[in-house]
Design a protein around this motif. Structure first.
Motif, PDB file in Angstrom:
ATOM      1  N   ILE A 138       0.844  -1.200   0.000  1.00  0.00           N
ATOM      2  CA  ILE A 138       0.000   0.000   0.000  1.00  0.00           C
ATOM      3  C   ILE A 138       0.871   1.238   0.000  1.00  0.00           C
ATOM      4  O   ILE A 138       0.627   2.200  -0.718  1.00  0.00           O
ATOM      5  CB  ILE A 138      -0.953  -0.043   1.201  1.00  0.00           C
ATOM      6  N   LEU A 139       1.941   1.187   0.776  1.00  0.00           N
ATOM      7  CA  LEU A 139       2.828   2.351   0.838  1.00  0.00           C
ATOM      8  C   LEU A 139       3.543   2.595  -0.483  1.00  0.00           C
ATOM      9  O   LEU A 139       3.978   3.708  -0.764  1.00  0.00           O
ATOM     10  CB  LEU A 139       3.850   2.164   1.970  1.00  0.00           C
ATOM     11  N   GLU A 140       3.636   1.546  -1.280  1.00  0.00           N
ATOM     12  CA  GLU A 140       4.285   1.687  -2.581  1.00  0.00           C
ATOM     13  C   GLU A 140       3.636   2.779  -3.429  1.00  0.00           C
ATOM     14  O   GLU A 140       4.280   3.457  -4.200  1.00  0.00           O
ATOM     15  CB  GLU A 140       4.164   0.359  -3.333  1.00  0.00           C
ATOM     16  N   ILE A 141       2.322   2.922  -3.255  1.00  0.00           N
ATOM     17  CA  ILE A 141       1.586   3.951  -4.009  1.00  0.00           C
ATOM     18  C   ILE A 141       2.184   5.325  -3.740  1.00  0.00           C
ATOM     19  O   ILE A 141       2.237   6.189  -4.602  1.00  0.00           O
ATOM     20  CB  ILE A 141       0.093   3.917  -3.612  1.00  0.00           C
ATOM     21  N   PHE A 142       2.639   5.486  -2.486  1.00  0.00           N
ATOM     22  CA  PHE A 142       3.101   6.815  -2.102  1.00  0.00           C
ATOM     23  C   PHE A 142       4.617   6.949  -2.242  1.00  0.00           C
ATOM     24  O   PHE A 142       5.206   7.895  -1.765  1.00  0.00           O
ATOM     25  CB  PHE A 142       2.679   7.106  -0.655  1.00  0.00           C
ATOM     26  N   GLU A 143       5.203   5.976  -2.924  1.00  0.00           N
ATOM     27  CA  GLU A 143       6.657   5.901  -3.030  1.00  0.00           C
ATOM     28  C   GLU A 143       7.286   7.213  -3.478  1.00  0.00           C
ATOM     29  O   GLU A 143       8.274   7.670  -2.946  1.00  0.00           O
ATOM     30  CB  GLU A 143       6.996   4.797  -4.027  1.00  0.00           C
ATOM     31  N   PHE A 144       6.637   7.851  -4.469  1.00  0.00           N
ATOM     32  CA  PHE A 144       7.287   9.008  -5.084  1.00  0.00           C
ATOM     33  C   PHE A 144       7.047  10.299  -4.330  1.00  0.00           C
ATOM     34  O   PHE A 144       7.610  11.323  -4.675  1.00  0.00           O
ATOM     35  CB  PHE A 144       6.838   9.141  -6.541  1.00  0.00           C
ATOM     36  N   VAL A 145       6.157  10.268  -3.353  1.00  0.00           N
ATOM     37  CA  VAL A 145       5.925  11.497  -2.591  1.00  0.00           C
ATOM     38  C   VAL A 145       6.349  11.319  -1.131  1.00  0.00           C
ATOM     39  O   VAL A 145       6.224  12.236  -0.331  1.00  0.00           O
ATOM     40  CB  VAL A 145       4.442  11.922  -2.647  1.00  0.00           C
ATOM     41  N   ALA A 146       6.861  10.138  -0.837  1.00  0.00           N
ATOM     42  CA  ALA A 146       7.123   9.790   0.551  1.00  0.00           C
ATOM     43  C   ALA A 146       8.063  10.786   1.234  1.00  0.00           C
ATOM     44  O   ALA A 146       7.908  11.085   2.416  1.00  0.00           O
ATOM     45  CB  ALA A 146       7.687   8.381   0.641  1.00  0.00           C
ATOM     46  N   ASP A 147       8.995  11.315   0.498  1.00  0.00           N
ATOM     47  CA  ASP A 147      10.014  12.167   1.107  1.00  0.00           C
ATOM     48  C   ASP A 147       9.432  13.442   1.705  1.00  0.00           C
ATOM     49  O   ASP A 147       9.896  13.923   2.726  1.00  0.00           O
ATOM     50  CB  ASP A 147      11.078  12.548   0.066  1.00  0.00           C
ATOM     51  N   ASP A 148       8.417  13.996   1.024  1.00  0.00           N
ATOM     52  CA  ASP A 148       7.908  15.289   1.459  1.00  0.00           C
ATOM     53  C   ASP A 148       6.640  15.165   2.292  1.00  0.00           C
ATOM     54  O   ASP A 148       6.135  16.152   2.788  1.00  0.00           O
ATOM     55  CB  ASP A 148       7.573  16.166   0.248  1.00  0.00           C
ATOM     56  N   SER A 149       6.113  13.978   2.354  1.00  0.00           N
ATOM     57  CA  SER A 149       4.795  13.863   2.966  1.00  0.00           C
ATOM     58  C   SER A 149       4.876  13.063   4.252  1.00  0.00           C
ATOM     59  O   SER A 149       5.802  12.291   4.479  1.00  0.00           O
ATOM     60  CB  SER A 149       3.832  13.155   2.011  1.00  0.00           C
ATOM     61  N   GLU A 150       3.852  13.283   5.039  1.00  0.00           N
ATOM     62  CA  GLU A 150       3.760  12.502   6.258  1.00  0.00           C
ATOM     63  C   GLU A 150       2.774  11.371   5.985  1.00  0.00           C
ATOM     64  O   GLU A 150       1.616  11.616   5.640  1.00  0.00           O
ATOM     65  CB  GLU A 150       3.258  13.399   7.389  1.00  0.00           C
ATOM     66  N   ILE A 151       3.240  10.156   6.080  1.00  0.00           N
ATOM     67  CA  ILE A 151       2.372   9.031   5.783  1.00  0.00           C
ATOM     68  C   ILE A 151       2.474   8.030   6.930  1.00  0.00           C
ATOM     69  O   ILE A 151       3.578   7.592   7.274  1.00  0.00           O
ATOM     70  CB  ILE A 151       2.785   8.350   4.459  1.00  0.00           C
ATOM     71  N   ARG A 152       1.357   7.717   7.505  1.00  0.00           N
ATOM     72  CA  ARG A 152       1.357   6.685   8.560  1.00  0.00           C
ATOM     73  C   ARG A 152       0.328   5.643   8.197  1.00  0.00           C
ATOM     74  O   ARG A 152      -0.792   5.961   7.808  1.00  0.00           O
ATOM     75  CB  ARG A 152       1.007   7.309   9.908  1.00  0.00           C
ATOM     76  N   LEU A 153       0.734   4.426   8.312  1.00  0.00           N
ATOM     77  CA  LEU A 153      -0.204   3.350   7.992  1.00  0.00           C
ATOM     78  C   LEU A 153      -0.196   2.373   9.150  1.00  0.00           C
ATOM     79  O   LEU A 153       0.852   1.853   9.524  1.00  0.00           O
ATOM     80  CB  LEU A 153       0.215   2.652   6.693  1.00  0.00           C
ATOM     81  N   GLU A 154      -1.314   2.139   9.756  1.00  0.00           N
ATOM     82  CA  GLU A 154      -1.358   1.158  10.840  1.00  0.00           C
ATOM     83  C   GLU A 154      -2.429   0.108  10.563  1.00  0.00           C
ATOM     84  O   GLU A 154      -3.475   0.407   9.993  1.00  0.00           O
ATOM     85  CB  GLU A 154      -1.604   1.829  12.180  1.00  0.00           C
ATOM     86  N   VAL A 155      -2.103  -1.086  10.982  1.00  0.00           N
ATOM     87  CA  VAL A 155      -3.072  -2.164  10.811  1.00  0.00           C
ATOM     88  C   VAL A 155      -4.016  -2.125  11.995  1.00  0.00           C
ATOM     89  O   VAL A 155      -3.587  -2.138  13.137  1.00  0.00           O
ATOM     90  CB  VAL A 155      -2.361  -3.531  10.754  1.00  0.00           C
ATOM     91  N   THR A 156      -5.312  -2.031  11.709  1.00  0.00           N
ATOM     92  CA  THR A 156      -6.264  -1.991  12.811  1.00  0.00           C
ATOM     93  C   THR A 156      -6.827  -3.365  13.106  1.00  0.00           C
ATOM     94  O   THR A 156      -7.082  -3.711  14.235  1.00  0.00           O
ATOM     95  CB  THR A 156      -7.406  -1.007  12.529  1.00  0.00           C
ATOM     96  N   SER A 157      -7.002  -4.156  12.075  1.00  0.00           N
ATOM     97  CA  SER A 157      -7.453  -5.519  12.350  1.00  0.00           C
ATOM     98  C   SER A 157      -7.075  -6.418  11.198  1.00  0.00           C
ATOM     99  O   SER A 157      -6.853  -5.965  10.083  1.00  0.00           O
ATOM    100  CB  SER A 157      -8.972  -5.554  12.553  1.00  0.00           C
ATOM    101  N   GLU A 158      -7.009  -7.670  11.478  1.00  0.00           N
ATOM    102  CA  GLU A 158      -6.667  -8.637  10.442  1.00  0.00           C
ATOM    103  C   GLU A 158      -7.781  -9.655  10.407  1.00  0.00           C
ATOM    104  O   GLU A 158      -8.090 -10.293  11.399  1.00  0.00           O
ATOM    105  CB  GLU A 158      -5.351  -9.325  10.794  1.00  0.00           C
ATOM    106  N   THR A 159      -8.429  -9.786   9.300  1.00  0.00           N
ATOM    107  CA  THR A 159      -9.511 -10.762   9.237  1.00  0.00           C
ATOM    108  C   THR A 159      -9.232 -11.730   8.117  1.00  0.00           C
ATOM    109  O   THR A 159      -8.853 -11.330   7.023  1.00  0.00           O
ATOM    110  CB  THR A 159     -10.853 -10.067   8.941  1.00  0.00           C
ATOM    111  N   ARG A 160      -9.454 -12.976   8.383  1.00  0.00           N
ATOM    112  CA  ARG A 160      -9.320 -13.972   7.325  1.00  0.00           C
ATOM    113  C   ARG A 160     -10.563 -13.880   6.471  1.00  0.00           C
ATOM    114  O   ARG A 160     -11.677 -13.922   6.952  1.00  0.00           O
ATOM    115  CB  ARG A 160      -9.183 -15.368   7.915  1.00  0.00           C
ATOM    116  N   SER A 161     -10.363 -13.767   5.220  1.00  0.00           N
ATOM    117  CA  SER A 161     -11.507 -13.715   4.328  1.00  0.00           C
ATOM    118  C   SER A 161     -11.947 -15.139   4.045  1.00  0.00           C
ATOM    119  O   SER A 161     -11.213 -16.082   4.337  1.00  0.00           O
ATOM    120  CB  SER A 161     -11.128 -13.015   3.044  1.00  0.00           C
ATOM    121  N   PRO A 162     -13.122 -15.334   3.463  1.00  0.00           N
ATOM    122  CA  PRO A 162     -13.613 -16.689   3.207  1.00  0.00           C
ATOM    123  C   PRO A 162     -12.648 -17.538   2.401  1.00  0.00           C
ATOM    124  O   PRO A 162     -12.709 -18.752   2.477  1.00  0.00           O
ATOM    125  CB  PRO A 162     -14.909 -16.463   2.430  1.00  0.00           C
ATOM    126  N   ALA A 163     -11.771 -16.907   1.660  1.00  0.00           N
ATOM    127  CA  ALA A 163     -10.857 -17.676   0.827  1.00  0.00           C
ATOM    128  C   ALA A 163     -10.036 -18.651   1.655  1.00  0.00           C
ATOM    129  O   ALA A 163      -9.797 -19.774   1.250  1.00  0.00           O
ATOM    130  CB  ALA A 163      -9.939 -16.744   0.068  1.00  0.00           C
TER     131      ALA A 163
END
Lengths: 165, 697
Positions: free
Chosen positions: B227-252
């Motif tokens: 997900i952070l890869e999307i912001f790869e090119f702006v990462a230097d100037d921007s503040e980006i925080r990503l936290e996992v809030t929950s992990e759910t197993r999908s039906p798969a």
């Protein structure tokens, strides 16, 4: 006359106003007009370079700022009597179907606004001219202006330029 | 996304094309040196750039496919997987697949081969790593897919993302909206809140600055890195925080047999169609946007030109010079008096120099090094060597020789044919070579060099050489020579350029498929070039192609017929002679021939061909210009030769149509148009006329 009618409606749709502008020029005793949007420029007559085995009305090619432009003598094209080119002789450079071509006319007159309602379908001129080359006729005061469909004149049937050698 | 991405497509296509070409070269090097870590890193970066670009511009099938490859490369790079022959083959095939997918995206071809089989092999190669299999013996495929995130939906994470772009992001060409749109493609956005508290009062606002930040809640099967890869090119100037809030197993995960159910609610069709196979197969809906994009961006190879900046800089300097020059001229001609004449002459001379140089430089803009045409050969030779079971080394030299861009594109096919020919027919098998006392490895060389006003490209091999006997036998069979003839090597070798000629004893995979050397010759001639060959039995064969530098300029001889001036391309002229009385005769009162040193040549009176009124009708008063095309010579009767000059070729067909005997037009010094003679056409017409006359007689 169905052909002329359809061409009208096309032109009608192409321009949003109810009048079209035409560049008028003379050829013999007649006054002709072509859609101004087809005209790129007007220049005085200059000698051309003959193209071998070209149809008689194609007098040659001209260098127009680096583009090679074929020049058609409208008198020859319409089977009119040929005259000497003089200082009034002009080349009207037109763009038809992405081709740049020049037509030699006796003299260029003016640019006129002709309301579509003033344009009537042209009668058959007999053998001197193919009626499908005409968009119609318009009366301007004393004068009758013959409106040419320059695409058909230069490229359409019977198209000397489209024929294979 | 409101932004019209199609405008950038052309740039992406070019970049991706370049990257794929680089990748090819790198893979070839990797094959020689599988342990080179730096090389592996570069290859990985290449693949990564292609993936990133294609994902950004909406070419999802390229992105999907490349993603799998990238994973494989990553494992190779980390030393988890060793490069072997089969893996190397997978890499090359992947490269071809990416090329095919790219060409579909460009709209150049309707469809690409299905990626799924190859993807499965890539997957297998990734899974081939025992560590993974051992760790998850029950769900090996799923585990891998889980890690990749592009395969089966198995894990859905819920994330909270805080994204505060730097104030300068817009100025630097970034667009938060685009990034958020991208985010929406790889995940389900559950909620999005824009924080506009930092917006200043309108009066203080800098319209180019970004004051906004966002808090996004999203659910995705992607890892946070992805997900952070999307912001790869702006990462230097921007503040980006990503936290996992929950992990759910999908039906798969619960029901791996029915992965279709695993689709999260409201999945976007483009990026999130769950693949039924664990491999990233191309999902049908994903193909749609690509098709649409291909329509929007027409296949426009020739529309853009990437030019080295220094070339453009020089042009700008020259134009500057011209402008200064023009004002100098203006100044001189105002109130002109004879006293100013020397300055006028000087200014005009200066102008002439600058404009001449400008012309040369403008031509140079279209010039590219020939390595663009040579680039495809290492791969070609590698593949062919394996096919024919020969050991081949490819040597190239003179790759920096520059040639017109259009010419480079057109010369590649004839060159390919020659190289194939050398490999298939020229080079011997290793056993034959050993027996002949040569090294087992044969050599094919490509060599380009400047030669006067033209470029020569040579394709040579150190193989068995052409077989005189075999060609002679064939030529006799075809009736080109009689049993008693002993044609010179040159004449004999030239027979291989005749249509339908093949010395190959058997049709092989490589040749004998209907495309012969005659096509090569035609291709070269269409470019205004010529091809010759030399061959020594047991030593090798060299084909030599000579090409004009550009297609737009031609070295010509101007001549007159009546009042008209014509240009004759210099390359086709053999000589010109003033015939003596009796040198020109009529056969059967019709066909006119000239005797030139024992050779009988048909005479073409140009004024008759062109219907002009000549000054000269008696050949002894005029000149015979002998021209050659395709080994046939004819003598053209002209009034007078004027001189030699370089002319710029202009098309007659653009506004008029093709004219028999005329190849084009040019503009002379006085601004008038002169027509350029079409020598191949004139020769052809003359020969067919004489043949018709002979048949009628």
């Amino acid at each position: 006359m169905a052909l002329e009618q359809t061409q009208f409606s096309q032109n009608d749709a192409g321009h949003s106003t109810d009048a079209n502008q035409y560049l008028t020029f003379s050829l013999g005793d007649e006054e002709y007009g072509v859609d101004i949007l087809k005209v790129q420029e007007i220049k005085g007559y200059v000698p051309t370079t003959r193209i071998p085995n070209a149809p008689p009305e194609v007098v040659g090619v001209l260098n127009l700022r680096g583009t090679i432009v074929p020049i058609v003598d409208l008198r020859r094209k319409f089977g009119l009597e040929e005259i000497e080119y003089n200082q009034f002789t002009a080349i009207v450079v037109v763009v038809v179907q992405n081709r740049v071509m020049g037509v030699i006319v006796d003299s260029v007159s003016e640019v006129v606004n002709i309301p579509l309602s003033d344009i009537q379908p042209a009668p058959d001129f007999g053998n001197s001219m193919n009626a499908s080359t005409l968009q119609g006729m318009a009366r301007m005061g004393e004068n009758l202006i013959i409106l040419l469909d320059i695409d058909i004149v230069l490229l359409g049937e019977p198209a000397p330029l489209a024929l294979a050698a | 996304m409101n932004l019209d991405m199609t405008m950038f497509h052309q740039a992406f296509f070019e970049e991706a094309g370049d990257l794929l070409a680089d990748l090819e070269g790198l893979l070839l090097r990797l094959e020689e040196d599988p342990g080179d870590l730096e090389l592996l890193n570069t290859i990985f970066r290449c693949a990564h750039s292609i993936k990133g670009g294609s994902a950004t511009f909406g070419f999802t099938d390229i992105a999907h496919f490349t993603h799998g490859l990238e994973t494989l490369l990553d494992k190779v790079r980390n030393g988890e997987i060793k490069i072997d022959r089969s893996l190397s083959q997978v890499l090359f095939e992947s490269l071809d697949q990416m090329k095919a997918l790219l060409s579909v995206a460009r709209g150049e071809s309707a469809s690409a081969p299905d990626s799924s089989a190859l993807s499965a092999r890539i997957e297998a190669a990734i899974l081939g790593q025992p560590a993974i299999v051992a760790a998850q013996p029950t769900l090996p495929k799923q585990k891998a897919a889980e890690e990749e995130g592009w395969g089966v939906w198995s894990l859905a994470h819920t994330y909270r993302l805080y994204f505060a772009p730097g104030p300068d992001i817009l100025r630097q060409g970034g667009d938060p909206l685009l990034l958020l749109g991208q985010l929406g493609k790889v995940s389900d956005i559950l909620s999005i809140v824009c924080d506009d508290s930092r917006l200043p009062a309108l009066a203080d606002m800098d319209p180019e600055a970004c004051y906004l930040s966002w808090e996004v809640e999203l659910r995705s099967d992607k890892t946070s890195e992805e997900i952070l890869e999307i912001f790869e090119f702006v990462a230097d100037d921007s503040e980006i925080r990503l936290e996992v809030t929950s992990e759910t197993r999908s039906p798969a995960a619960a029901a791996p047999a029915a992965p279709m159910e695993a689709a999260p609610p409201a999945a976007e069709p483009v990026a999130e169609v769950p693949a039924a196979e664990p491999t990233p197969a191309m999902a049908p809906p994903a193909a749609l946007p690509v098709e649409a994009a291909a329509k929007a961006a027409p296949p426009a190879e020739a529309q853009t030109l990437r030019v080295a900046t220094d070339k453009v800089d020089k042009l700008i300097n020259l134009v500057g010079e011209l402008v200064i020059n023009q004002s100098m001229l203006n100044e001189v001609v105002q109130d002109f008096s004879m006293a100013k004449l020397p300055r006028l002459i000087e200014a005009v001379a200066e102008m002439e120099r600058a404009s001449r140089e400008l012309q040369e430089r403008v031509m140079a803009v279209r010039m590219l090094p020939i390595k663009h045409a040579f680039g495809r050969f290492p791969r070609l030779v590698r593949d062919l060597a394996a096919t024919v079971g020969k050991k081949i080394e490819l040597k190239t030299s003179g790759e920096d020789t520059e040639l017109d861009k259009g010419m480079i594109e057109s010369i590649a096919d004839p060159l390919t044919h020659l190289v194939r020919n050398s490999i298939d027919h020229g080079l011997e098998t290793p056993e034959e070579r050993r027996a002949a006392g040569k090294p087992e490895q044969g050599t094919v060389s490509l060599h380009a060099l400047h030669e006067g006003g033209s470029i020569a490209v040579e394709v040579s091999d150190d193989g068995r050489g052409l077989s005189r006997e075999r060609i002679l036998k064939k030529a006799i069979e075809r009736g080109w020579v009689t049993e008693n003839d002993t044609p010179s090597d040159e004449t004999l070798y030239n027979f291989i350029f005749m249509p339908g000629f093949s010395t190959a004893p058997a049709v092989t995979d490589l040749s004998g498929r209907g495309v012969g050397m005659d096509i090569v010759k035609q291709g070269v001639q269409a470019l205004g070039g010529s091809i010759t060959l030399t061959s020594t039995p047991g030593v090798g064969t060299t084909f030599r192609i000579r090409l004009p530098l550009t297609m737009a300029i031609l070295e010509g001889l101007s001549l007159t017929v009546g009042n008209e001036t014509y240009i004759l391309p210099l390359t086709s002229i053999v000589e010109s002679i003033q015939p003596a009385a009796g040198d020109v005769r009529k056969i059967a009162g019709r066909t006119e021939i000239a005797l030139v040193r024992g050779e009988v040549l048909p005479v073409v009176r140009l004024y008759q061909v062109f219907g002009s009124s000549p000054k000269v009708t008696d050949p002894t008063q005029g000149l015979l210009v002998i021209v050659e095309n395709d080994n046939h010579k004819v003598a053209l009767l002209v009034d007078e030769l004027i001189g030699q000059s370089q002319v710029v070729i202009k098309s007659l067909e653009t506004n008029y149509r093709k004219v028999r005997g005329i190849a084009g037009a040019t503009i002379m010094g006085d601004g008038r148009v002169a027509l350029i003679l079409d020598v191949p056409g004139l020769v052809r017409d003359t020969l067919s006329e004489s043949a018709a006359l002979a048949a009628a007689a």
